[in-house]
Motif scaffolding. Structure first.
Motif, mmCIF file in Angstrom:
data_model
loop_
_atom_site.group_PDB
_atom_site.id
_atom_site.type_symbol
_atom_site.label_atom_id
_atom_site.label_comp_id
_atom_site.label_asym_id
_atom_site.label_seq_id
_atom_site.Cartn_x
_atom_site.Cartn_y
_atom_site.Cartn_z
ATOM 1 N N ASP A 129 6.136 2.455 6.063
ATOM 2 C CA ASP A 129 4.824 2.157 6.001
ATOM 3 C C ASP A 129 4.159 2.888 5.361
ATOM 4 O O ASP A 129 3.771 3.262 5.594
ATOM 5 C CB ASP A 129 4.133 1.545 7.741
ATOM 6 N N HIS B 2 0.346 -1.266 0.436
ATOM 7 C CA HIS B 2 -0.135 -0.377 0.099
ATOM 8 C C HIS B 2 0.757 1.728 -0.023
ATOM 9 O O HIS B 2 2.075 1.311 0.613
ATOM 10 C CB HIS B 2 -1.288 -0.046 0.919
ATOM 11 N N HIS C 221 4.726 3.917 12.416
ATOM 12 C CA HIS C 221 2.822 4.539 12.510
ATOM 13 C C HIS C 221 3.732 6.344 12.975
ATOM 14 O O HIS C 221 2.614 7.785 12.494
ATOM 15 C CB HIS C 221 2.304 4.367 13.282
HETATM 16 MN MN MN Z 1 -0.088 0.893 8.616
#
Ligand code: MN
Ligand code: MN
Length: 465
Positions: free
Chosen positions: A270, A110, A442
């Motif tokens: 991420d 992603h 995050h």
């Molecule tokens: Mn994530």
């Protein structure tokens, strides 16, 4: 040298013995690691939103001879195609030597990251300070996002349908923005609050100006001055924010981390780290045995919903087009396909060792993490790859000399999480998670090991070969 004892020999034969890549890799490979990560850092700096990740990727695809995919067209082995979903997600493929009826190899990562999105009516003034109101996107620890420089990225669609791209705060000559925090001197009460409440969502107001418009009649003149600047620069009026996607993201570039330059500190590892590893393997795929399908998904951080998230059928529809062009049913293609869901996992952090189970956690520098299952509690919401799929991937990685490890996301009942794996698996595709271990996941500043980044690329290369 003394002969090995029977016990030592048995140990070698029977026991697992993971090694740190800092020791394991030869000088030449370590140099390849450094070189690979120079490219990755450039990618990170240019791809701070999913839209930008798509734009940067499109530039790279051009250099490798990719052409827009045309449904119904017959392709030959080695042909390279791509398709973009609404500028925010995309699929790239290299046609394989085998018919797609025998299955394809899917790598899914992603390209969206946690951040602060501007609200539809963001602009306001208070005490002669102008702000943008935001609504955070993805799972963040709110206190980490105050008092750091932020840049604005995104797109504004005007009433006439035309759109402008916005990037402010990346070039050192440009201004940045921030969410302010309370000084410790007056934070006696704030400091007693649980960390979830120290900064509340509605306090995420981004400071954007303090000069009033030079006119003594109009009201809210600081706000007016900001709107005037935006009008001069982009030709936008306040109502244009209604049809905009603007995000505040950390305003600093990716940097080498550590005296030994063994790591990279950056916003957005991420999951752009797996996306980049996956992309490089896809670009370099030449005449693969099975068709490679590289997916960049949006919306993973908010649950993979929406037309550009992997709960949408855009991947399945693309595969159906591939199947139809070769006269087969998509369900047969899916049933024989394999997918690596390329997403990051938590790396063991000595500062927070009690959330991990030492024997089943991932460590920095031990290679990409193969994660059989995610979820929380009693594996709730997991894809849980079957033993056969784990065995299949194990063979591929070991045969290619890839250094890899396994890891759970934290110890049992410590929390949990998920990836796109279950949404791909829902289409009857064998799927397992594989990705880079990350420290401070995050946070506005995440850390990865360069060897792990490189080895994840080698893993994807082996999977696609
Ligand atoms: Mn994530
Ligand atoms: Mn992720």
């Amino acid at each position: 040298m003394a002969e090995k004892s029977k016990g030592e020999l048995l140990q070698e034969q029977l026991m697992m013995d993971p090694k740190n890549m800092g020791e394991l890799l030869d000088d030449e490979t370590l140099q390849a690691v450094q070189n690979f990560c120079e490219g990755y850092k450039k990618f990170l700096d240019r791809a701070k939103t999913e839209r930008e990740a798509v734009d940067v990727t499109l530039e790279m695809l051009e250099q490798y001879g990719y052409v827009p995919f045309v449904a119904g067209k017959q392709y030959r082995p080695g042909d390279k195609v791509y398709t973009v979903n609404r500028g925010k997600a995309m699929i790239m493929a290299t046609m394989g030597r085998r018919p797609v009826a025998e299955g394809v190899r899917i790598g899914a990562s992603h390209i969206d990251c946690p951040r602060l999105d501007l609200k539809p009516r963001p602009l306001f003034e208070e005490a002669q300070l102008a702000y943008f109101k935001t609504h955070y996107y993805g799972g963040i620890k709110k206190y980490q996002w105050t008092a750091i420089p932020l840049a604005l990225h995104g797109v504004i669609v005007k009433k006439d349908g035309s759109s402008v791209k916005v990037t402010i705060g990346e070039d050192p000559s440009e201004p940045v923005f921030c969410v302010t925090d309370l000084l410790p001197h007056l934070a006696k009460d704030q400091m007693k609050l649980p960390m979830t409440e120290g900064i509340k969502g509605e306090q995420f107001n981004i400071l954007i100006g303090c000069h009033p418009f030079r006119d003594d009649k109009a009201s809210e003149r600081v706000k007016l001055n900001i709107m005037n600047l935006l009008f001069e620069k982009y030709g936008v009026v306040e109502s244009d924010f209604l049809s905009a996607e603007l995000s505040a993201v950390p305003a600093y570039p990716a940097r080498d981390l550590g005296l030994d330059r063994s790591m990279i500190g950056s916003y957005g590892h991420d999951d752009r780290v797996c996306a980049y590893a996956n992309l490089m393997a896809e670009l370099e795929a030449q005449n693969p045995e099975y068709t490679t399908v590289t997916v960049f998904a949006d919306k993973e951080e908010t649950g993979s919903s929406g037309a550009t998230g992997l709960q949408s059928w855009f991947l399945r529809d693309f595969l159906e087009d591939l199947a139809q062009a070769e006269g087969c049913q998509v369900r047969h293609l899916l049933a024989r396909s394999k997918c690596l869901s390329c997403d990051v996992n938590a790396a063991f952090d000595p500062a927070f060792s009690d959330v991990s189970e030492r024997r089943n956690t991932a460590y920095l520098n031990y290679g990409p993490v193969l994660t059989k299952y995610t979820g929380s509690g009693g594996k709730s919401g997991t894809n849980d790859a079957d033993a056969e799929m784990v065995g299949f991937i194990r063979r591929i990685l070991d045969d290619a000399g890839v250094v890899w490890q396994t890891g759970e996301l934290g110890k049992v009942d410590a929390g949990g999480g998920g990836t796109v794996a279950k949404y791909v698996a829902a289409h009857n595709v064998d799927t397992i998670d594989l990705g880079v271990p990350v420290l401070s996941m995050h946070a506005p500043y995440e850390v990865v090991s360069k060897c792990d980044v490189y080895m994840t690329y080698k893993a994807m290369e082996a999977f696609y070969r």
